[in-house]
Design a protein around this motif. Structure first.
Motif, PDB file in Angstrom:
ATOM      1  N   ALA A 111       8.063 -19.040   2.475  1.00 34.63           N
ATOM      2  CA  ALA A 111       7.044 -18.057   2.070  1.00 34.63           C
ATOM      3  C   ALA A 111       6.956 -16.992   3.147  1.00 34.63           C
ATOM      4  O   ALA A 111       6.521 -17.269   4.274  1.00 34.63           O
ATOM      5  N   ALA A 112       7.377 -15.793   2.798  1.00 33.74           N
ATOM      6  CA  ALA A 112       7.284 -14.687   3.758  1.00 33.74           C
ATOM      7  C   ALA A 112       5.938 -14.005   3.598  1.00 33.74           C
ATOM      8  O   ALA A 112       5.451 -13.837   2.477  1.00 33.74           O
ATOM      9  N   VAL A 113       5.343 -13.631   4.697  1.00 32.67           N
ATOM     10  CA  VAL A 113       4.141 -12.802   4.626  1.00 32.67           C
ATOM     11  C   VAL A 113       4.614 -11.368   4.493  1.00 32.67           C
ATOM     12  O   VAL A 113       5.370 -10.880   5.344  1.00 32.67           O
ATOM     13  N   THR A 114       4.208 -10.727   3.401  1.00 34.44           N
ATOM     14  CA  THR A 114       4.795  -9.416   3.103  1.00 34.44           C
ATOM     15  C   THR A 114       3.899  -8.247   3.526  1.00 34.44           C
ATOM     16  O   THR A 114       4.399  -7.147   3.736  1.00 34.44           O
ATOM     17  N   SER A 115       2.590  -8.482   3.626  1.00 32.51           N
ATOM     18  CA  SER A 115       1.736  -7.393   4.121  1.00 32.51           C
ATOM     19  C   SER A 115       0.414  -7.951   4.614  1.00 32.51           C
ATOM     20  O   SER A 115       0.009  -9.064   4.257  1.00 32.51           O
ATOM     21  N   ALA A 116      -0.236  -7.173   5.435  1.00 19.67           N
ATOM     22  CA  ALA A 116      -1.567  -7.546   5.935  1.00 19.67           C
ATOM     23  C   ALA A 116      -2.350  -6.263   6.150  1.00 19.67           C
ATOM     24  O   ALA A 116      -1.811  -5.284   6.682  1.00 19.67           O
ATOM     25  N   ARG A 117      -3.598  -6.278   5.711  1.00 21.15           N
ATOM     26  CA  ARG A 117      -4.419  -5.067   5.823  1.00 21.15           C
ATOM     27  C   ARG A 117      -5.785  -5.471   6.370  1.00 21.15           C
ATOM     28  O   ARG A 117      -6.377  -6.448   5.903  1.00 21.15           O
ATOM     29  N   TRP A 118      -6.243  -4.741   7.360  1.00 24.51           N
ATOM     30  CA  TRP A 118      -7.568  -5.029   7.941  1.00 24.51           C
ATOM     31  C   TRP A 118      -8.644  -4.466   7.028  1.00 24.51           C
ATOM     32  O   TRP A 118      -8.638  -3.276   6.708  1.00 24.51           O
ATOM     33  N   ASP A 119      -9.549  -5.335   6.599  1.00 24.61           N
ATOM     34  CA  ASP A 119     -10.663  -4.913   5.757  1.00 24.61           C
ATOM     35  C   ASP A 119     -11.858  -4.660   6.666  1.00 24.61           C
ATOM     36  O   ASP A 119     -12.470  -5.589   7.194  1.00 24.61           O
ATOM     37  N   GLU A 120     -12.166  -3.385   6.801  1.00 25.33           N
ATOM     38  CA  GLU A 120     -13.196  -2.956   7.759  1.00 25.33           C
ATOM     39  C   GLU A 120     -14.568  -3.541   7.414  1.00 25.33           C
ATOM     40  O   GLU A 120     -15.335  -3.935   8.293  1.00 25.33           O
ATOM     41  N   GLN A 121     -14.880  -3.575   6.102  1.00 22.93           N
ATOM     42  CA  GLN A 121     -16.193  -4.059   5.676  1.00 22.93           C
ATOM     43  C   GLN A 121     -16.346  -5.551   5.948  1.00 22.93           C
ATOM     44  O   GLN A 121     -17.316  -6.001   6.524  1.00 22.93           O
ATOM     45  N   TRP A 125      -8.717  -9.976   7.663  1.00 25.42           N
ATOM     46  CA  TRP A 125      -7.388  -9.542   7.267  1.00 25.42           C
ATOM     47  C   TRP A 125      -7.124  -9.992   5.842  1.00 25.42           C
ATOM     48  O   TRP A 125      -7.424 -11.142   5.484  1.00 25.42           O
ATOM     49  N   ALA A 126      -6.589  -9.077   5.024  1.00 30.96           N
ATOM     50  CA  ALA A 126      -6.181  -9.401   3.657  1.00 30.96           C
ATOM     51  C   ALA A 126      -4.661  -9.472   3.650  1.00 30.96           C
ATOM     52  O   ALA A 126      -3.976  -8.485   3.934  1.00 30.96           O
ATOM     53  N   ILE A 127      -4.169 -10.651   3.328  1.00 32.13           N
ATOM     54  CA  ILE A 127      -2.742 -10.919   3.516  1.00 32.13           C
ATOM     55  C   ILE A 127      -2.098 -11.270   2.184  1.00 32.13           C
ATOM     56  O   ILE A 127      -2.700 -11.970   1.366  1.00 32.13           O
ATOM     57  N   THR A 397      -1.313  -3.215   8.464  1.00 30.77           N
ATOM     58  CA  THR A 397      -2.119  -1.989   8.477  1.00 30.77           C
ATOM     59  C   THR A 397      -3.476  -2.296   9.099  1.00 30.77           C
ATOM     60  O   THR A 397      -4.189  -3.190   8.646  1.00 30.77           O
ATOM     61  N   GLY A 398      -3.802  -1.553  10.135  1.00 28.43           N
ATOM     62  CA  GLY A 398      -5.048  -1.801  10.861  1.00 28.43           C
ATOM     63  C   GLY A 398      -6.145  -0.854  10.441  1.00 28.43           C
ATOM     64  O   GLY A 398      -6.237  -0.460   9.271  1.00 28.43           O
ATOM     65  N   ARG A 399      -6.979  -0.499  11.391  1.00 29.72           N
ATOM     66  CA  ARG A 399      -8.103   0.415  11.102  1.00 29.72           C
ATOM     67  C   ARG A 399      -7.579   1.739  10.551  1.00 29.72           C
ATOM     68  O   ARG A 399      -6.503   2.196  10.926  1.00 29.72           O
ATOM     69  N   ASP A 400      -8.379   2.358   9.719  1.00 35.29           N
ATOM     70  CA  ASP A 400      -8.133   3.709   9.193  1.00 35.29           C
ATOM     71  C   ASP A 400      -6.776   3.846   8.511  1.00 35.29           C
ATOM     72  O   ASP A 400      -6.142   4.909   8.545  1.00 35.29           O
TER      73      ASP A 400
END
Ligand SMILES: Cc1cc2nc3c(=O)[nH]c(=O)nc-3n(C[C@H](O)[C@H](O)[C@H](O)COP(=O)(O)OP(=O)(O)OC[C@H]3O[C@@H](n4cnc5c(N)ncnc54)[C@H](O)[C@@H]3O)c2cc1C
Length: 867
Positions: A111-121, A125-127, A397-400
């Motif tokens: 299982a590859a982790v394909t993306s991660a995004r920081w949810d500011e609210q 991390w949403a992965i 993907t981090g902040r902003d």
């Protein structure tokens, strides 16, 4: 275990990777009571040792050291069969670790982790994974490995080949049988060097395509080193402690033998011992200076090339296999078992891509500029997109909405090689800026994981939920990483340490070369200083102790450490005679400084008697005349002489192309204020009057000095202006004493611990001038009239008590209409610039000084400075 993709699962932490790092991280997070899910695109644990199954794959750090230490029972239970274990054995070991601690239940394989995004609210991390799962987690930990992203092939037509294709880093589990085949191996890095002898045993023909010849030494594999086993048995804890606080993660007695000063016999003996030992950190430790001194490095490199020539029978092949385009060690050296000998076999051939480049891969084989080769199989041993490849590919993907790929487009930037600004709660194990690939990674990985686990524990106890480095801390660490590399030969090589193996990758030195010990200390210091440089937040609270953990140049720090071990008495507790003797004794052991064309001594007759001088004439330039620089040594008007600043004078001469006349002057307490200043002016007058005899250009005269020497240089300039001559083209004041006020902030910041102390400055002043005289411009030129003075270059050092008065003098000169250039010696102390060839990081500042001197003489015959 899987839920429908639309319902995200929640975990405290997600770990990507199940190699050495991921397994231990998972273990420690569980220990903290956190819910964790780990992922690996591999089918099982092992990371590097899961993927790299090529024939001959082995570790090159001894197994006594390349192992976990967190589990004492595991250490008892497991016995390594060899000094350098094979891939299957290391994989078995990691499987055992996973089993012992039931780690597999929390790992999802394939299982590859394909993306991660920081949810500011949500502050989570949403992965997403390759199987479409969505996961939310507070802490996202990349254990994705430094050497896990194979480099994609740049060779034209790579997909066209009709035979078997293998990649060393993605070797088939069922293995490969080359019996009777015509095989090509492309690449002669570590994987190529390990696999070539074994592939040659099966293949009917083996052709090795080499772009860069690499240094390799025989591994002398066999049973684990009896010596290391004995030390482990005697005191395992002590051995492991020594490893953790060593330069490379293995207990090593660092040599103090310098290549350039060692006798031929000692050089040979040390080299042969390292050759016979067959350990990387042994051959990298033949001489203390081989990592930064080209000539010393060349001694080792030449001896290795001799070994290659004496092994490989065909002289042309031997020559092609002998590395000549990089310093030894600046590309990762290899350990081999019969690599060079393989080229003596009749069915093995080397193709040097430097002279015979590959044009394309064809259906049948490989076409070079001169030949067509037919093959049944091609093996790519072409290496990795090291250190950043797997991190950037994971689409973070981090902040902003800023991605890691965007942030690192011009080169990676991290704090401690662990985190990066704009990506809260993202931890990266062995990222750029960590010792990682320059060390025994087992030790480095344990340190990283322990630090991260300790951090999460501390955060929880203090009620914090997010952590992120500050921009200041991060840029400070990046600078420190580059400063450490800059004093070595490493950045000179086109290596994967520099990202140079991947087209388009920015050239930045990626790992931290300061050592496992220095790195561990920096990480510990950060924690001790309330997580210096990190911003933490939690419900209704925030904390940030901002700052830079390492501001000092690394070689200066080493000098200070060394001095501390000598236990010398503070100078200000000595008599002037004893202080002079101590200074002379330390000066006797230093390197001499650069060669110059001519050095001659003489005397200057002045009213008070004869002043000795030493003249340095530049080498390699058209015969004079040259501009003249009158130089005054430092030493608080009490210490110093023509010898004390000799290396600096040579350096100034070589860099500026000027004749440097270093003048000794009367010293206190025998001759107190204003004797030194008056001597300085008299000397300047005499040199000006005798310019032609000295080989100088009349009217092209500058004045220079360091410390108290800069004080009397500055005074001499004021006296010359007042006297209407001589004409002075410029003054160079290196870390000058220009005032007698010892209360400036730099005295508070740097008054103790950096060689020149506040107490010593007081001692100097007491020897030199009565308190009533100390405010006179003849003692404190900052308090004089500064109008009409010559163009000035002032150098200040960050860790110098005199820093602020130097800055004040530059500002005051500017206010008085005098062109003043202020050069900051970043991370340096008062004495740094005089320590030529010791404090190597001072060289760029001395280059600036040389350049400043040349600008004082715009009308001089243009002359190339000698570097
Ligand atoms: C042939 C070879 C020999 C080596 N020998 C030594 C040695 O002797 N001594 C030494 O100190 N070091 C050696 N190394 C370095 C070695 O990589 C480290 O020692 C160590 O194994 C690294 O462990 P790791 O867990 O950090 O990374 P890895 O072992 O590389 O594991 C990272 C894992 O992350 C997975 N991964 C990456 N991205 C993703 C993603 N997006 N999604 C899911 N999974 C992902 C990968 O599949 C991989 O399994 C060697 C490396 C190689 C290639």
């Amino acid at each position: 275990m899987n839920k429908p993709p639309s319902v995200p699962e929640h975990f405290d932490a997600v770990v990507v990777g199940a190699g050495f790092a991921g397994l231990y991280m998972l273990y420690r997070l569980r220990e903290l009571g956190l819910s964790v899910r780990a992922f690996d695109s591999a089918g099982d644990v092992g990371g590097t040792w899961y993927w790299n199954r090529y024939p001959g794959a082995r570790c090159d750090i001894p197994t006594t050291d390349y192992a976990y230490t967190f589990d004492p029972d595991l250490e008892k239970e497991w016995t390594w069969s060899e000094k350098y274990a094979t891939q299957p054995e290391i994989l078995d070991y990691l499987r055992l670790v996973a089993d012992r601690h039931s780690l597999r239940s929390d790992i999802e394989f394939s299982a590859a982790v394909t993306s991660a995004r920081w949810d500011e609210q949500e502050e989570r991390w949403a992965i997403t994974t390759s199987s479409g799962q969505e996961i939310r987690c507070r802490y996202y930990i990349m254990a994705t490995g430094c050497l896990s992203m194979p480099k994609s092939s740049e060779i034209e037509g790579a997909g066209r080949f009709g035979g078997q294709v293998y990649f060393t880093s993605r070797w088939p589990h069922e293995g490969a049988d080359f019996t009777g085949q015509r095989v090509a191996v492309i690449g002669t890095g570590s994987s190529g060097i390990q696999s070539i002898p074994l592939i040659a045993r099966q293949a009917s023909q083996l052709t090795v395509f080499q772009r860069t010849a690499n240094f390799s030494i025989p591994a002398h594999n066999g049973p684990p080193s009896a010596d290391r086993l004995k030390r482990l048995d005697e005191d395992r804890d002590e051995y492991r402690h020594a490893a953790r606080w060593s330069r490379g993660g293995i207990p090593t007695d660092l040599t103090d033998v310098f290549g350039m000063t060692a006798s031929e016999a000692v050089r040979r003996e040390r080299f042969e011992a390292a050759w016979a030992q067959g350990e990387l950190f042994g051959i990298l430790n033949v001489f203390a200076d081989q990592g930064f001194n080209p000539a010393s490095n060349d001694i080792v490199a030449t001896m290795i090339r001799e070994k290659i020539r004496s092994t490989v029978k065909d002289p042309g092949t031997a020559e092609a296999l002998s590395p000549k385009d990089h310093y030894f060690g600046t590309k990762r050296p290899c350990l081999d078992s019969g690599y060079f000998e393989t080229f003596n076999l009749p069915h093995v051939r080397l193709v040097d891509l430097r002279t015979q480049p590959i044009v394309s891969i064809t259906e049948e084989g490989i076409e070079t500029a001169d030949e067509s080769f037919g093959f049944d199989a091609i093996v790519y041993a072409t290496g990795f997109d090291a250190m950043t490849g797997a991190l950037v590919a994971a689409d973070i993907t981090g902040r902003d909405g800023w991605s890691l790929k965007e942030k690192w487009a011009a080169g990676p930037s991290t704090y401690l090689g662990l985190m990066t600004t704009g990506f809260p709660n993202l931890f990266m194990l062995t990222a750029p800026g960590s010792p990682s690939v320059l060390s025994n990674m087992a030790v480095s990985i344990e340190q990283h994981v322990d630090w991260v686990a300790g951090c999460l524990k501390d955060m929880r106890e203090a009620g914090f939920e997010t952590i992120e480095p500050t921009a200041l801390a991060e840029s400070g660490w990046d600078q420190h990483v580059q400063d450490c590399a800059a004093i070595t030969l490493y950045p000179t090589a086109s290596s994967w340490y520099m990202g140079a193996n991947v087209p388009g990758k920015p050239r930045v030195f990626l790992p931290y070369i300061g050592g496992v010990d220095a790195y561990r200390k920096a990480c510990d210091d950060v924690v001790e200083q309330d997580y210096l440089g990190f911003r933490m937040t939690g419900p209704g609270r925030a904390r940030c102790h901002d700052g830079v953990v390492r501001r000092m140049q690394p070689d200066v720090a080493l000098v200070l450490e060394l001095l501390a071990t000598l236990g010398l008495p503070p100078m200000d507790t000595l008599s002037a005679a004893d202080a002079r003797a101590l200074m002379a004794a330390t000066a006797a052991t230093r390197p001499p400084g650069p060669e110059v064309g001519e050095v001659m001594d003489g005397v200057i007759p002045v009213p008070a008697g004869d002043l000795p001088y030493r003249l340095y004439r530049p080498a390699g330039l058209p015969e004079g005349p040259h501009p003249l620089v009158v130089y005054f040594h430092g030493g608080g008007w009490v210490l110093g002489n023509l010898d004390s600043d000799d290396p600096l004078c040579r350096d100034l001469c070589a860099r500026s192309g000027a004749v440097v006349v270093s003048v000794n002057y009367r010293h206190a307490p025998e001759d107190r204020y204003p004797a030194a200043a008056l001597d300085a002016f008299a000397a300047v007058q005499w040199v000006d009057a005798n310019a032609i005899e000295l080989g100088g250009i009349p009217g092209q005269l500058a004045v220079a000095g360091w410390s108290a020497g800069a004080n009397i240089a500055a005074v001499a300039c004021q006296l010359a202006r007042d006297a209407g001559g001589p004409h002075i083209s410029g003054q160079l004041l290196i870390c000058p004493v220009v005032d007698s006020d010892l209360t400036r902030p730099s005295y508070q910041d740097n008054g103790d611990g950096y060689i020149l102390t506040t107490a010593l400055m007081r001692w100097f002043w007491d020897h030199y001038a009565d308190p009533a005289d100390r405010g006179d411009p003849l003692a404190a030129p900052l308090r004089g009239n500064l109008e009409g003075l010559p163009p000035t270059c002032i150098v200040t050092a960050d860790f110098d008590p005199l820093r602020d008065e130097g800055v004040a003098y530059a500002r005051a000169l500017e206010a008085a209409g005098v062109p003043a250039r202020l050069t900051r010696a970043r991370g340096h102390i008062h004495t740094s610039l005089t320590m030529v060839d010791v404090v190597i990081s001072g060289a760029p500042v001395r280059a600036e000084i040389g350049e400043a001197l040349r600008t004082f003489f715009p009308n001089a015959v243009p002359q190339e400075p000698v570097s």
